[in-house]
Write an enzyme that holds these catalytic residues in place. Structure first.
Site, PDB file in Angstrom:
ATOM      1  N   ASP A  92       0.795  -1.139   0.145  1.00 41.53           N
ATOM      2  CA  ASP A  92      -0.170   0.072   0.149  1.00 41.53           C
ATOM      3  C   ASP A  92       0.756   1.291   0.109  1.00 41.53           C
ATOM      4  O   ASP A  92       1.981   1.251   0.364  1.00 41.53           O
ATOM      5  CB  ASP A  92      -0.877   0.067   1.195  1.00 41.53           C
ATOM      6  CG  ASP A  92      -2.207  -0.822   1.047  1.00 41.53           C
ATOM      7  OD1 ASP A  92      -2.177  -1.567   0.103  1.00 41.53           O
ATOM      8  OD2 ASP A  92      -3.008  -0.695   2.037  1.00 41.53           O
ATOM      9  N   HIS A 237       3.768  -1.985   3.529  1.00 44.33           N
ATOM     10  CA  HIS A 237       3.783  -0.661   3.026  1.00 44.33           C
ATOM     11  C   HIS A 237       5.357  -0.455   2.509  1.00 44.33           C
ATOM     12  O   HIS A 237       6.201  -0.362   3.314  1.00 44.33           O
ATOM     13  CB  HIS A 237       3.473   0.206   4.149  1.00 44.33           C
ATOM     14  CG  HIS A 237       1.996   0.393   4.509  1.00 44.33           C
ATOM     15  ND1 HIS A 237       1.831  -0.784   5.539  1.00 44.33           N
ATOM     16  CD2 HIS A 237       0.893   0.840   4.200  1.00 44.33           C
ATOM     17  CE1 HIS A 237       0.514  -0.562   5.758  1.00 44.33           C
ATOM     18  NE2 HIS A 237      -0.066   0.408   5.076  1.00 44.33           N
TER      19      HIS A 237
END
Length: 280
Positions: A92, A237
């Site tokens: 993400d 992430h």
């Protein structure tokens, strides 16, 4: 590639704070009022597609159920997740200054991933990395334009947050995203309806390393390995300093356990994620 260390540090800090408030909340609990979040698993999507294929053919081996379950997984050839021990790596909030190294690792390991990209200061800053993700066989999807919490936004704001990254990703890759991940996993009936209008399915996760809370790569690896199971969707992430260094160890350890890495659409094949529905 421009160096945006200060900007990325600010972005990482901002997202770290936002994520901390929401990460502890269970995604299966009520999000608003009496509405409960209903999600579908990858295996349920596969099974529904196989059952439909079986019902549509009377001759064994001729329908989609015989061949449709096989999906190409990067450099791994074809894989049938109904039989193989599949798992999906997802990232993400990129692309970022760390994404090129991540793509090098994935290419070396022959592992496809799914990238849920942010627009502002990410897609618009690293367009060449967006193209590379697509060119190298990864699934490119949306994580909104500014990381606005969609359940706090009005319908016009939600549409703008979803349409802007879609337009840019399509311009850069020639492919319009069919998947999105709501910031902090927060969604509701209004978000579902707008996603349905825009042709987007919502994808959550079943494994989180909470890498927004630590730069300890060993701890990130340990958390992923402890939670991973068949048909899992791993949330990481690449904007945080400890995450990309953890990826090679995560991949190697899961491969030793017999896992095959696929993208989220491959995890559901021969089924497909349906716009307006939520998967995890």
């Amino acid at each position: 590639m421009p160096s945006l260390t200060r900007k990325m540090t600010k972005t990482g800090t901002r997202l770290r704070v936002l994520a901390t408030f929401a990460a502890a909340a269970s995604l299966t609990l009520a999000l608003s009022g009496c509405t409960k979040l209903e999600t579908q698993s990858p295996s349920s999507v596969r099974n529904a597609a196989d059952n439909a294929a079986d019902a549509s053919t009377t001759e064994p081996g001729t329908g989609a159920g015989a061949n449709g379950a096989q999906a190409r997984a990067g450099g791994l050839g074809t894989v049938d997740c109904a039989h193989a021990k599949c798992i999906a790596l997802t990232f993400d909030a990129g692309p970022s200054e760390n994404s090129a190294r991540l793509l090098d690792i994935l290419k070396e390991k022959q592992v496809p991933a799914t990238f849920f990209l942010l627009g502002k200061r990410h897609i618009d800053t690293y367009p060449e990395l967006v193209r590379r993700m697509s060119d190298e066989g990864h699934e490119v999807a949306s994580h909104t334009w500014t990381h606005k919490i969609l359940t706090d936004a009005d319908p016009d704001e939600i549409r703008d947050e979803l349409e802007r990254p879609n337009r840019e990703i399509e311009r850069l890759t020639g492919k319009r995203p069919t998947l999105m991940r709501p910031p902090q996993g927060r969604t509701d009936d209004t978000v579902h309806g707008i996603c349905r209008e825009l042709g987007l399915a919502e994808v959550l996760w079943s494994v989180t390393a909470k890498d927004y809370k630590t730069n300890d790569s060993d701890l990130i690896t340990e958390r992923v390995l402890d939670q991973s199971s068949r048909d899992g969707i791993i949330l990481l992430h690449d904007i945080y300093d400890g995450t990309v260094p953890a990826v090679p160890g995560i991949i190697d350890a899961l491969k030793k356990r017999g896992y095959v890495f696929v993208t989220v659409p491959q995890l559901m094949a021969p089924g497909k994620a349906e716009p307006g529905k939520v998967y995890r």
